[in-house]
Design an enzyme around this catalytic site. Structure first.
Site, PDB file in Angstrom:
ATOM      1  N   ASP A  69     107.667  -5.877  35.205  1.00  0.00           N
ATOM      2  CA  ASP A  69     108.506  -6.232  34.056  1.00  0.00           C
ATOM      3  C   ASP A  69     109.808  -6.926  34.454  1.00  0.00           C
ATOM      4  OD1 ASP A  69     109.413  -3.852  35.216  1.00  0.00           O
ATOM      5  OD2 ASP A  69     108.765  -2.632  33.530  1.00  0.00           O
ATOM      6  N   ASN A 138     110.185   8.950  28.290  1.00  0.00           N
ATOM      7  CA  ASN A 138     109.344   8.987  27.086  1.00  0.00           C
ATOM      8  C   ASN A 138     107.881   8.701  27.408  1.00  0.00           C
ATOM      9  OD1 ASN A 138     109.390   6.285  27.659  1.00  0.00           O
ATOM     10  ND2 ASN A 138     110.448   5.641  25.796  1.00  0.00           N
ATOM     11  N   HIS A 140     106.805   6.065  29.154  1.00  0.00           N
ATOM     12  CA  HIS A 140     106.422   4.656  29.298  1.00  0.00           C
ATOM     13  C   HIS A 140     105.988   4.342  30.729  1.00  0.00           C
ATOM     14  CE1 HIS A 140     110.872   3.297  30.067  1.00  0.00           C
ATOM     15  NE2 HIS A 140     110.257   3.446  31.210  1.00  0.00           N
ATOM     16  N   GLU A 145     106.263   1.105  25.673  1.00  0.00           N
ATOM     17  CA  GLU A 145     106.932   2.235  25.041  1.00  0.00           C
ATOM     18  C   GLU A 145     105.957   3.004  24.145  1.00  0.00           C
ATOM     19  OE1 GLU A 145     109.719   2.881  26.218  1.00  0.00           O
ATOM     20  OE2 GLU A 145     111.233   1.352  25.957  1.00  0.00           O
TER      21      GLU A 145
END
Ligand code: F6R
Length: 245
Positions: A69, A138, A140, A145
């Site tokens: 990313d 979370n 990810h 996400e």
């Protein structure tokens, strides 16, 4: 095959083991395609890889890499860009060819076109042999996400509040934290032949246990790794706290 989970005592032990796995991969297949991650978790692994390279134990002259990313809006020279991170932590210390390294361009004018091209480049390289992942609080992986579905391919994503909050430690002001990023998709990640998931620190213990032993759901994106045929997890004692191993 399947999922192998290793619990090690410390961050250094996690880094050492992860670096060993990368180096073995490079020895077995010198033209390996590596999928790489940024963030705090793999920093020690990169440091160790650089040491092993310095000792002549690994050669990256034929390696090809694709990073997961990049923040949208950050240029290569931006202090917080993942381009800069990768060059500072790894690429400039080893014999990898610049043209064999790939990171989404945060400043691409046509984001959709860049995402399509990134997928195509991965495909042409023969797919990812070994994908390194960290895990977000979370759940990810990459910047995929929690959502109602699994994004399949490389795409531009709105970062969640929790990710923006977690990333603010690297910026002077929360308003400087990018709100979007380019990330490879869950499909891109799942197509990697092998996956190496790293987790460190007690703050990852809860999400790691949910991801590895809980329900498989796009609400916890990393949970899909339970369906991957070849995953190695290396977690330090803090992150492995709730795993029964
Ligand atoms: C980084 C990435 C992210 C991180 C995750 C954990 O390229 O794709 O999924 O792996 O946010 O970050 P750290 O390691 O900083 O806790």
């Amino acid at each position: 095959m399947g999922m192998n989970i290793y619990r090690v005592d410390s961050y250094d032990a996690m880094s050492e083991m992860a670096a060993g796995i990368i180096c073995r991969q490079m020895k077995e297949k010198p033209d390996s395609v590596l999928g790489l991650a940024t963030g705090s978790t793999p920093v020690g692994m990169y440091r160790r890889i650089v040491e092993l390279y310095g000792n002549g134990e690994v050669d990256f002259s034929k390696a090809v890499t694709f990073n997961l990313d990049e923040y949208r809006g950050l240029g290569r020279e931006d202090e917080q860009s993942y381009y800069r991170f990768m060059h500072e932590k790894l690429f400039s210390h080893i014999n990898i060819k610049e043209e064999n390294t790939h990171i989404p361009d945060g400043t691409a004018e046509d984001g959709d076109e860049q995402c399509r091209r990134y997928e195509e480049q991965i495909r042409r390289a023969g797919g990812i042999d070994l994908q390194v992942l960290g895990i977000g609080h979370n759940g990810h992986i990459g910047f995929n996400e929690p959502a109602d579905y699994y994004p399949v391919r490389t795409h531009c994503v709105d970062l969640s509040e929790s990710t923006i909050e977690a990333n603010r430690r690297f910026f002077t002001d929360i308003n400087e934290v990018p709100k979007q990023a380019y990330t490879t998709g869950i499909g891109t990640i799942m197509r990697a032949k092998r996956i190496l998931l790293l987790a460190c620190g007690e703050d990852k213990a809860d999400i790691l246990a949910r991801a590895l032993t809980g329900e498989v759901t796009p609400r916890v994106p990393a949970s899909i790794l339970q369906f991957h045929p070849d995953v190695t997890v290396v977690a330090d004692a803090g992150a492995a706290k709730y795993l029964c191993i």
